[in-house]
Design an enzyme around this catalytic site. Sequence first.
Site, PDB file in Angstrom:
ATOM      1  N   LYS A  37       0.846  -1.207   0.000  1.00 40.32           N
ATOM      2  CA  LYS A  37       0.000   0.000   0.000  1.00 40.32           C
ATOM      3  C   LYS A  37       0.873   1.245   0.000  1.00 40.32           C
ATOM      4  CE  LYS A  37      -1.891   2.801   3.019  1.00 40.32           C
ATOM      5  NZ  LYS A  37      -1.949   4.046   2.242  1.00 40.32           N
ATOM      6  N   GLU A  70      10.333  16.628  15.165  1.00 35.85           N
ATOM      7  CA  GLU A  70      10.626  16.435  13.741  1.00 35.85           C
ATOM      8  C   GLU A  70       9.802  17.434  12.938  1.00 35.85           C
ATOM      9  OE1 GLU A  70       9.228  12.758  11.800  1.00 35.85           O
ATOM     10  OE2 GLU A  70      11.185  12.666  10.838  1.00 35.85           O
ATOM     11  N   CYS A  94      13.696  11.193   6.620  1.00 33.60           N
ATOM     12  CA  CYS A  94      13.624  10.812   8.042  1.00 33.60           C
ATOM     13  C   CYS A  94      14.961  10.930   8.771  1.00 33.60           C
ATOM     14  CB  CYS A  94      13.064   9.409   8.181  1.00 33.60           C
ATOM     15  SG  CYS A  94      13.924   8.180   7.196  1.00 33.60           S
ATOM     16  N   GLU A 139       9.912   1.757  10.595  1.00 39.83           N
ATOM     17  CA  GLU A 139      10.910   2.784  10.272  1.00 39.83           C
ATOM     18  C   GLU A 139      10.214   4.121  10.458  1.00 39.83           C
ATOM     19  OE1 GLU A 139      14.254   3.440   9.992  1.00 39.83           O
ATOM     20  OE2 GLU A 139      14.010   1.468   9.053  1.00 39.83           O
TER      21      GLU A 139
HETATM   22  P1  NDP Z   1       1.799   8.500   8.114  1.00 43.01           P
HETATM   23  O1  NDP Z   1       2.525   7.730   9.134  1.00 43.01           O
HETATM   24  O2  NDP Z   1       0.444   8.998   8.415  1.00 43.01           O
HETATM   25  O3  NDP Z   1       1.653   7.623   6.764  1.00 43.01           O
HETATM   26  C1  NDP Z   1       2.585   6.665   6.298  1.00 43.01           C
HETATM   27  C2  NDP Z   1       1.848   5.532   5.590  1.00 43.01           C
HETATM   28  O4  NDP Z   1       0.986   4.853   6.502  1.00 43.01           O
HETATM   29  C3  NDP Z   1       0.934   5.987   4.465  1.00 43.01           C
HETATM   30  O5  NDP Z   1       0.877   4.964   3.484  1.00 43.01           O
HETATM   31  C4  NDP Z   1      -0.398   6.117   5.178  1.00 43.01           C
HETATM   32  O6  NDP Z   1      -1.490   6.092   4.298  1.00 43.01           O
HETATM   33  C5  NDP Z   1      -0.364   4.900   6.049  1.00 43.01           C
HETATM   34  N1  NDP Z   1      -1.213   4.944   7.233  1.00 43.01           N
HETATM   35  C6  NDP Z   1      -1.737   6.027   7.866  1.00 43.01           C
HETATM   36  N2  NDP Z   1      -2.423   5.631   8.963  1.00 43.01           N
HETATM   37  C7  NDP Z   1      -2.327   4.278   9.014  1.00 43.01           C
HETATM   38  C8  NDP Z   1      -2.816   3.291   9.907  1.00 43.01           C
HETATM   39  N3  NDP Z   1      -3.520   3.596  11.000  1.00 43.01           N
HETATM   40  N4  NDP Z   1      -2.507   1.998   9.679  1.00 43.01           N
HETATM   41  C9  NDP Z   1      -1.781   1.643   8.608  1.00 43.01           C
HETATM   42  N5  NDP Z   1      -1.300   2.534   7.708  1.00 43.01           N
HETATM   43  C10 NDP Z   1      -1.558   3.838   7.917  1.00 43.01           C
HETATM   44  O7  NDP Z   1       2.721   9.669   7.703  1.00 43.01           O
HETATM   45  P2  NDP Z   1       2.310  10.985   6.917  1.00 43.01           P
HETATM   46  O8  NDP Z   1       2.443  10.616   5.540  1.00 43.01           O
HETATM   47  O9  NDP Z   1       1.007  11.567   7.261  1.00 43.01           O
HETATM   48  O10 NDP Z   1       3.423  11.998   7.463  1.00 43.01           O
HETATM   49  C11 NDP Z   1       3.276  12.638   8.732  1.00 43.01           C
HETATM   50  C12 NDP Z   1       4.600  12.766   9.418  1.00 43.01           C
HETATM   51  O11 NDP Z   1       5.248  11.516   9.482  1.00 43.01           O
HETATM   52  C13 NDP Z   1       5.580  13.657   8.708  1.00 43.01           C
HETATM   53  O12 NDP Z   1       5.379  14.968   9.044  1.00 43.01           O
HETATM   54  C14 NDP Z   1       6.882  13.122   9.208  1.00 43.01           C
HETATM   55  O13 NDP Z   1       7.170  13.704  10.449  1.00 43.01           O
HETATM   56  C15 NDP Z   1       6.628  11.668   9.401  1.00 43.01           C
HETATM   57  N6  NDP Z   1       7.106  10.855   8.290  1.00 43.01           N
HETATM   58  C16 NDP Z   1       8.220  10.127   8.471  1.00 43.01           C
HETATM   59  C17 NDP Z   1       8.700   9.372   7.449  1.00 43.01           C
HETATM   60  C18 NDP Z   1       9.929   8.572   7.561  1.00 43.01           C
HETATM   61  O14 NDP Z   1      10.559   8.283   6.549  1.00 43.01           O
HETATM   62  N7  NDP Z   1      10.313   8.148   8.750  1.00 43.01           N
HETATM   63  C19 NDP Z   1       8.062   9.344   6.143  1.00 43.01           C
HETATM   64  C20 NDP Z   1       6.865  10.139   6.061  1.00 43.01           C
HETATM   65  C21 NDP Z   1       6.422  10.852   7.119  1.00 43.01           C
HETATM   66  P3  NDP Z   1      -2.109   7.479   3.764  1.00 43.01           P
HETATM   67  O15 NDP Z   1      -1.037   8.202   3.071  1.00 43.01           O
HETATM   68  O16 NDP Z   1      -3.159   7.013   2.852  1.00 43.01           O
HETATM   69  O17 NDP Z   1      -2.621   8.204   4.985  1.00 43.01           O
END
Ligand code: NDP
Length: 501
Positions: free
Chosen positions: A192, A403, A300, A266
């Site tokens: 996904k 962050e 990240c 991660e």
């Molecule tokens: P999320 O953690 O919300 O999303 C990451 C993935 O998880 C997306 O595919 C999302 O789907 C999915 N997801 C969301 N909620 C659930 C759930 N309850 N169960 C399973 N899957 C889920 O990150 P965001 O994209 O909203 O980013 C928000 C913050 O996260 C950023 O500001 C940053 O701080 C951090 N981040 C960190 C990353 C890293 O590499 N460590 C990468 C991206 C973000 P969908 O997109 O459809 O909501």
Amino acid sequence: MTATVPSRAGLALPWTHVDDVFVDGRFVPAHGTRRNPVTDPATGEEWGSVPESDDVDLESAITAARRAFTFGPWPRLTAAERAQHLLRVADEIEARAELLAATNTRENGSPITETRGAAANAAGIFRYTASLAPYLDEPDVRPFPYAPERESVVDRDPVGVCALIAPWNFPINLMVIKLAPALLAGCTMVIKPASPTPLSIRFVVEAIAAAGVPAGVVNLLTGSGRFGDALVRHPGVDKVAFTGSTPVGRTIAGACGELLRPVTLELGGKSSAIVLEDADLDVFAAGLIRSCLRNTGQTCYISTRILAPVSRYEEVVERAAATVGAAVQGDPLDERTVFGPMATASQYETVLGFVRDGLAEGARAVTGGRTAAGLPAPLDGGLFVEPTIFADVTPDMRIAREEIFGPVLSVLSYRDVDEAVALANNTTFGLGGIVFGQDEDAALAVARRMDTGSVGVNFFASNHAAPFGGRHDSGLGTEYGIEGLNAYLTYKSIHRRRATG
Ligand code: NDP
């Protein structure tokens, strides 16, 4: 102030508005009828859309993955045979590099110079992972220490059907570092992508199909976080791998804990770059954007807190401001662009909120820092945040603790190395880090004191062959390296009498 580029390239992308998902070896119409938009964050243009998968789609994908795992050829091939497929996948991805890059840039605004590398990097991960096949195929026989006439044969079995969930910042890399080891291990999977970036990953899925990976081994569903939650909890899933935010990671860890389901997480970071007294500031300036602001700060592991010795504080601040101020912000499709827009409207608001808080708490914006309406935007309607360097930052300020995930750096000062290490470790995260210093042994000694999963000396880069993972709030488990492959294995010890004669 950062220079701007107003130009924009024309493109013909094969996938824009799609109504299908990839299940059991084919793109098939989704059952779910709701649609999610794909928006170019540089312009606000809604240029694509994908289906929101529903329970019926989820059931079909899990059934296909389960069937491929239980009855299909993939888990029963030798690892060397699977590795041949992985090598073909690598070639097929490279053949799609340009379209993949342009699609990715239009999804999340990552500069084209960044997304151009995505296919080559993905191919490199597939090739490196293929090279681990002998580790899986080599028989592992261990004599009983106290009964030499007996032995155990240790089989490394694939863990089963995996749910792989990626974020939007590096939609190809962060899926491929899960896909490649899961495939080599002999697993099957449902993947996904994040809602802002659901289209670029189709090039990888298409490459996997073109490489002859059997039907049902890899299934792609698009959908929201709610759908991701349903995927994580589905009884047909044996293992979850997730990259994203710490709060969502915690929720997934809770679900997997309840279900006793192995999980790799991660998550976020707040890493530090320690500039030692003897640091060469040319090296610091050359590595600054890649190590501390990569992908417009939406990475990240980047080191967004610069820790500078009091004696060289102003010098470090000036070099950082000059480097960032000279970098071009603009159309991410333009080759010259270093800083693109924020990937999503919510990320844009979040980052501006941090800039406002930094100013309100007394930090000094030495470059950038403007948040008012009317700020000249490189492209009309784009989610551009001015790259900002804050000086006079203290450890208690929000910009020093949380962050940000945007083009914002904080420069703090330290009196001695002990204080620098304490400041670097004063975080709930533990993902990346960097030490700048000309005496590499001294810099290495400081790196060893940092409580983090990865740290660079005078540069930061991840190595496909070395484990990458976070400590504390940055995650659980590792990706890359043999350790990343082990996450997709389960072990079976078969005890028997040793053959004699
Ligand atoms: P999320 O953690 O919300 O999303 C990451 C993935 O998880 C997306 O595919 C999302 O789907 C999915 N997801 C969301 N909620 C659930 C759930 N309850 N169960 C399973 N899957 C889920 O990150 P965001 O994209 O909203 O980013 C928000 C913050 O996260 C950023 O500001 C940053 O701080 C951090 N981040 C960190 C990353 C890293 O590499 N460590 C990468 C991206 C973000 P969908 O997109 O459809 O909501």
